[in-house]
Design an enzyme around this catalytic site. Sequence first.
Site, mmCIF file in Angstrom:
data_model
loop_
_atom_site.group_PDB
_atom_site.id
_atom_site.type_symbol
_atom_site.label_atom_id
_atom_site.label_comp_id
_atom_site.label_asym_id
_atom_site.label_seq_id
_atom_site.Cartn_x
_atom_site.Cartn_y
_atom_site.Cartn_z
ATOM 1 N N ASN A 102 -17.814 4.039 -25.019
ATOM 2 C CA ASN A 102 -17.236 3.442 -23.812
ATOM 3 C C ASN A 102 -17.962 3.824 -22.529
ATOM 4 O OD1 ASN A 102 -14.943 2.404 -22.019
ATOM 5 N ND2 ASN A 102 -14.907 4.603 -21.590
ATOM 6 N N SER A 146 -19.095 -5.948 -21.088
ATOM 7 C CA SER A 146 -18.472 -6.432 -19.858
ATOM 8 C C SER A 146 -18.641 -7.945 -19.796
ATOM 9 C CB SER A 146 -19.146 -5.799 -18.628
ATOM 10 O OG SER A 146 -18.721 -6.423 -17.423
ATOM 11 N N TYR A 170 -26.815 -3.714 -14.328
ATOM 12 C CA TYR A 170 -25.589 -3.512 -15.101
ATOM 13 C C TYR A 170 -25.337 -4.702 -16.020
ATOM 14 C CZ TYR A 170 -20.570 -2.860 -15.989
ATOM 15 O OH TYR A 170 -19.341 -2.712 -16.587
ATOM 16 N N ALA A 209 -27.452 -6.931 -17.166
ATOM 17 C CA ALA A 209 -28.448 -7.003 -18.234
ATOM 18 C C ALA A 209 -28.152 -5.987 -19.329
ATOM 19 C CB ALA A 209 -29.842 -6.779 -17.664
ATOM 20 N N SER A 210 -27.744 -4.799 -18.937
ATOM 21 C CA SER A 210 -27.443 -3.766 -19.936
ATOM 22 C C SER A 210 -26.265 -4.186 -20.802
ATOM 23 C CB SER A 210 -27.153 -2.424 -19.262
ATOM 24 O OG SER A 210 -25.905 -2.419 -18.588
ATOM 25 N N LYS A 211 -25.268 -4.818 -20.203
ATOM 26 C CA LYS A 211 -24.085 -5.224 -20.957
ATOM 27 C C LYS A 211 -24.362 -6.441 -21.834
ATOM 28 C CE LYS A 211 -21.394 -1.962 -19.437
ATOM 29 N NZ LYS A 211 -20.919 -0.889 -20.352
#
Length: 278
Positions: free
Chosen positions: A98, A152, A165, A167-169
């Site tokens: 998480n 997300s 953020y 792109a990472s999700k």
Amino acid sequence: MSAPASEQASGRLSGKVGVVTGAGSGIGRASALLFAREGARLVLFDRTEEVYRTVAAVEEAGGKAIAMIGDAGDEADVAAAVARAGETYGRLDIFFANAGITGGVRGGFFDATPQVWEEVLRVNLIGPFLAIKHAAPAIRDGGGGAILCTASVAGLRSGAGPAQYSASKAGVINLVQTAAQQLAGTGVRVNAVLPGLTETGMTQPLFDGARAAGKEHKIGQLNPLLRGGRPEEIAEAALFLVSDAASYVNGQALAVDGGLSSSHPTARPPGDASRPTS
């Protein structure tokens, strides 16, 4: 008030052992409390000492948990969390990856540096990869179970978070799909939960600013429920995905966002759009 011991023994996670990262606050803390209430014994992992407060809250409610301080994007720390679950409780059934960060960039797309991108990807994407890499064998050897990653709705399309953020999700969403295929036949399920705008430490400045300006009613105005979410609501979805109730759910990304991702943002039609017509 804590549930009676007999009630906890018959919970949806009775007999299960889990690790929750980012357990010091927000969705991680809410999930830890709910998982413990449903009978899980937990290793709670965070980079801050707030994780000890979560453990205390779990124990006060009659649950079982131990704390670990560590970095969710560091392989040695993630491996140690998996090992700690086995050493303490004798098995591992659940890993909830998480932990996440936004990168703290103020400004637009061109204000973020490569170093910011590297750190966000390290924690938000490499972290879940490490969780799967190290938890999957332990869960497989125990007879199967579930790995859950927090992605997300920002990972679905633009408009819900900074570029690094988002792109990472997006990577996390593909990661769980890829991992589910790689783990075929092992009995290990891998899914993602995709929160929408939820009141956590990450989003607290937005919520506090809106309240201070008398604009709390505008929070979440783009989703059909016209409000922001609560960590406890994401935790309920997480509980489903790690429990046996989701035994046939694998390689999926579940959006818990008040309906935001059901549509591309548009201007609301004239009149009272919130009231259904006959």
